[in-house]
Design a protein around this motif. Structure first.
Motif, PDB file in Angstrom:
ATOM      1  N   HIS A   1      -4.029  20.616  -3.356  1.00 21.69           N
ATOM      2  CA  HIS A   1      -2.663  20.528  -3.847  1.00 21.69           C
ATOM      3  C   HIS A   1      -1.876  21.689  -3.281  1.00 21.69           C
TER       4      HIS A   1
ATOM      5  N   ARG B   1       0.830  -1.194   0.000  1.00 25.26           N
ATOM      6  CA  ARG B   1       0.000   0.000   0.000  1.00 25.26           C
ATOM      7  C   ARG B   1       0.868   1.250   0.000  1.00 25.26           C
TER       8      ARG B   1
ATOM      9  N   PRO C   1      -6.320  13.192  -3.146  1.00 23.85           N
ATOM     10  CA  PRO C   1      -5.979  14.506  -2.589  1.00 23.85           C
ATOM     11  C   PRO C   1      -7.185  15.431  -2.529  1.00 23.85           C
TER      12      PRO C   1
ATOM     13  N   ASP D   1     -12.702  -2.479   0.753  1.00 29.14           N
ATOM     14  CA  ASP D   1     -11.578  -1.978   1.533  1.00 29.14           C
ATOM     15  C   ASP D   1     -10.642  -1.097   0.707  1.00 29.14           C
ATOM     16  N   THR D   2     -10.282  -1.598  -0.474  1.00 36.82           N
ATOM     17  CA  THR D   2      -9.357  -0.795  -1.278  1.00 36.82           C
ATOM     18  C   THR D   2     -10.042   0.456  -1.813  1.00 36.82           C
TER      19      THR D   2
ATOM     20  N   GLY E   1      -1.710  23.801 -17.030  1.00 40.15           N
ATOM     21  CA  GLY E   1      -0.973  23.719 -15.770  1.00 40.15           C
ATOM     22  C   GLY E   1       0.351  24.456 -15.803  1.00 40.15           C
TER      23      GLY E   1
ATOM     24  N   GLU F   1       0.745  12.721 -10.059  1.00 33.92           N
ATOM     25  CA  GLU F   1       1.513  12.789  -8.822  1.00 33.92           C
ATOM     26  C   GLU F   1       2.760  11.920  -8.923  1.00 33.92           C
TER      27      GLU F   1
ATOM     28  N   ASP G   1      -2.790  16.560 -22.061  1.00 34.35           N
ATOM     29  CA  ASP G   1      -2.111  17.833 -22.279  1.00 34.35           C
ATOM     30  C   ASP G   1      -1.233  18.181 -21.072  1.00 34.35           C
ATOM     31  N   ARG G   2      -1.777  17.968 -19.878  1.00 37.05           N
ATOM     32  CA  ARG G   2      -0.997  18.246 -18.659  1.00 37.05           C
ATOM     33  C   ARG G   2       0.221  17.338 -18.575  1.00 37.05           C
TER      34      ARG G   2
ATOM     35  N   MET H   1     -12.279  -4.936  -7.321  1.00 38.36           N
ATOM     36  CA  MET H   1     -11.761  -4.105  -6.234  1.00 38.36           C
ATOM     37  C   MET H   1     -12.623  -4.313  -4.990  1.00 38.36           C
TER      38      MET H   1
ATOM     39  N   ASP I   1      -9.798   2.973   0.781  1.00 41.33           N
ATOM     40  CA  ASP I   1      -8.403   3.385   0.854  1.00 41.33           C
ATOM     41  C   ASP I   1      -8.071   4.406  -0.223  1.00 41.33           C
TER      42      ASP I   1
END
Ligand SMILES: Nc1ncnc2c1ncn2[C@@H]1O[C@H](COP(=O)(O)OP(=O)(O)O)[C@@H](O)[C@H]1O
Ligand SMILES: [Mg+2]
Lengths: 269, 257
Positions: B17, A92, B14, B4-5, B162, A125, A153-154, B1, B8
């Motif tokens: 940022h 994990r 997120p 639980d996952t 970005g 990320e 694109d990003r 899946m 998680d």
């Protein structure tokens, strides 16, 4: 010189793992010694699609941590002498992949392989960044819809600024692979066309993979779809591999099939 | 899946940022304490360039000040700023100003380094009298006032979502497409030899003569010296056409090229 190719997209579920398996297998079938590296820590889809999930003992993180050596960790593909898989860890802990560790493993792989295909996780990320950082070329997998194109694109922005090549003032060779393309839906205006996507991303088109039943069938059987050379998706992936190797191959499967009367009556595909 | 996952994954998704952003911020650097003159001189600047002073966030820099500053004088200065359309957001100076900042509900930023340059608030052209009868075959725009020295920045690769590019003290020239989600900033003009799909802000330090040129106007936002238009308005005219954008009075004017 070994080449590192990252298969990336930003968005999830667009066909990166399907593509990594197909391109890796395609290169191996053409005689290049190839390893496919699964960077998707915690998910581990690649070994399922390659049909080698029951033979996984050690993984990428074990290798980085020195719990196993290269020989013990790489899984040899049953179909091609030239093909190996480096499975992702089930752990994990997303921080288990360190930049130094990844670099060390890739350097070692470079000594033994012609092509290193990196299957990137989704997102922009750390995981996705590590998968692309050391790449020489990038296959940017995009579906013909606005959100997927935006994410691609990003990713292209990151490739041109946050990769090792970019930092050294060099360029990563970029390829656009449009997958899950459905010409009927494009004609109905429900999806972006090849031209739309090319216009927005303005990078060279490596191929267009049609939306195809063959993909699901192949992944259920644990066989990369490129092995199904009767299928449209399998043929489209073969063409893409040829283009990746520098051949000039015409694009196929861009037009909607004209349905015959019987097909229309019975709704066949 | 498994459930639980799934949980998680959501857990790790997120919520925000952390990003290193770069803001252009105007500094009001106090040299001496003279509230009366301060008010008068500020009023003069506002008269020269009213648009520059509409809710403009500023940092009050105290580094150069050698006289002691009292809570009351500071409050007086801040209210003069607000009266003229400035929004003081922080003080800048050494630790000895910390109590003062706290009392005035201001953030204290550490003292600055060099590299700051004075802003010439461009005087607005006096309302031009006659020759404004828009001749049909619009001649090439009179060579715009050259941007402040330091020339500019040339970008040859696509600017992607970005990414942000700022040409400080000059023009920004992009020889490639600018994607949605990308941001171009320049103290001078912005030229885009490709489709402009992101945001373009020219004259960010207040140069009202700055212009934006692009081969295909598909922008999310364009702005000159703080006056802006968003895509919704831009779509109404010259959308996807080659245009130049200039500031006329306090309105952006879009002309075909
Ligand atoms: N060309 C295609 N036609 C139909 N289904 C596809 C196609 N490509 C991918 N898929 C399906 O989309 C899902 C996501 O594919 P996957 O390769 O795992 O994406 P990613 O690795 O980007 O998350 C899978 O269920 C896969 O079978
Ligand atoms: Mg995947």
């Amino acid at each position: 010189m070994a080449k590192i190719i990252v298969v990336t997209s930003g968005k999830g579920g667009v066909g990166k793992t399907t593509t990594s398996a197909a391109i890796g297998t395609g290169l191996a079938l053409r005689g290049f010694k190839t390893v496919i590296v699964d960077f998707d820590v915690g998910l581990r889809n690649l070994d399922l699609i390659m049909g080698c999930e029951r033979r996984v003992v050690y993984d990428f993180v074990n290798l980085i941590n020195g719990d196993s050596n290269m020989n013990q960790t790489l899984i040899k593909d049953k179909r091609s002498e030239n093909l190996f898989i480096l499975p992702a860890s089930q752990t994990r802990d997303k921080d288990a992949l360190t930049p130094e560790g990844v670099e060390r493993v890739l350097e070692e792989l470079k000594e033994n392989f012609d092509y290193i295909v990196c299957d990137s996780p989704a997102g922009i990320e750390k995981g996705a960044h590590l998968a692309m950082y050391f790449a020489d070329e990038a296959v940017v997998v995009t579906n013909p819809e606005v959100s997927s194109v935006r994410d691609s694109d990003r990713i292209l922005g990151l490739l041109s600024s946050k990769s090792r090549r970019a930092e050294n003032g060099e360029k990563i060779k970029e390829h656009l692979l449009l997958t899950r393309y459905n010409p009927e839906r494009v004609e109905n205006g429900e999806m972006l066309s090849v031209a739309d996507v090319e216009d927005i991303l303005s990078i060279p088109l490596l191929g267009v993979i049609p939306e195809s039943q063959a993909v699901l069938k192949a992944s259920n059987q644990g066989v990369p779809v490129i092995m199904d050379d009767k299928s449209d998706a399998g043929q489209a992936y073969s063409d893409a591999v040829e283009r990746l190797l520098g051949k000039d191959v015409a694009h196929r499967f861009l037009e909607a099939q004209k349905k015959g009367l019987l097909q229309r009556l019975f709704g066949g595909r | 899946m498994t459930a639980d996952t799934t949980l998680d994954l959501l857990d790790n998704d997120p919520v925000f940022h952390l990003k290193g952003g770069m803001l252009t911020m105007t500094l009001v650097e106090l040299i001496r304490l003279a509230p009366e003159q301060f008010a008068r001189q500020l009023a003069e600047k506002v008269e020269q360039a009213p648009n520059f002073f509409v809710d403009t966030p500023v940092v009050i820099a105290l580094d150069k000040l050698s006289e002691p500053l009292s809570d009351m004088t500071l409050r007086h200065l801040l209210s003069i700023c607000r009266d003229h359309g400035l929004q003081p957001v922080a003080l800048r100076g050494g630790e000895d100003f910390r109590a003062l900042a706290g009392n005035a509900d201001m953030v204290l930023l550490p003292p600055g380094r060099q590299r700051e340059k004075p802003i010439e608030v461009a005087a607005e052209p006096a309302p031009k009298p006659a020759p404004k009868a828009e001749p049909a075959p619009a001649p090439a725009p009179a060579a715009p006032a050259p941007a402040p020295a330091g020339s500019g920045k040339i970008i040859t690769e696509p600017v992607r979502g970005g990414q942000q590019i700022y040409a400080r003290g000059g023009d920004l020239i992009v020889l490639a497409p600018v994607s949605a989600g990308a941001e171009l900033l320049a103290d001078g003009h912005i030229h885009v030899y490709g489709p402009l799909r992101g945001r373009a802000l020219a004259g960010v330090t207040g140069d009202r003569q700055a212009r934006i040129f692009c081969q295909s106007l598909e922008a999310e936002l364009v702005s000159i010296a703080g006056q802006y238009k968003v895509a919704e308005d831009l779509r109404k005219q010259q959308w996807k056409a080659p245009v130049q954008i200039s500031l006329e009075g306090d309105r952006l004017k879009i002309t075909g090229l």
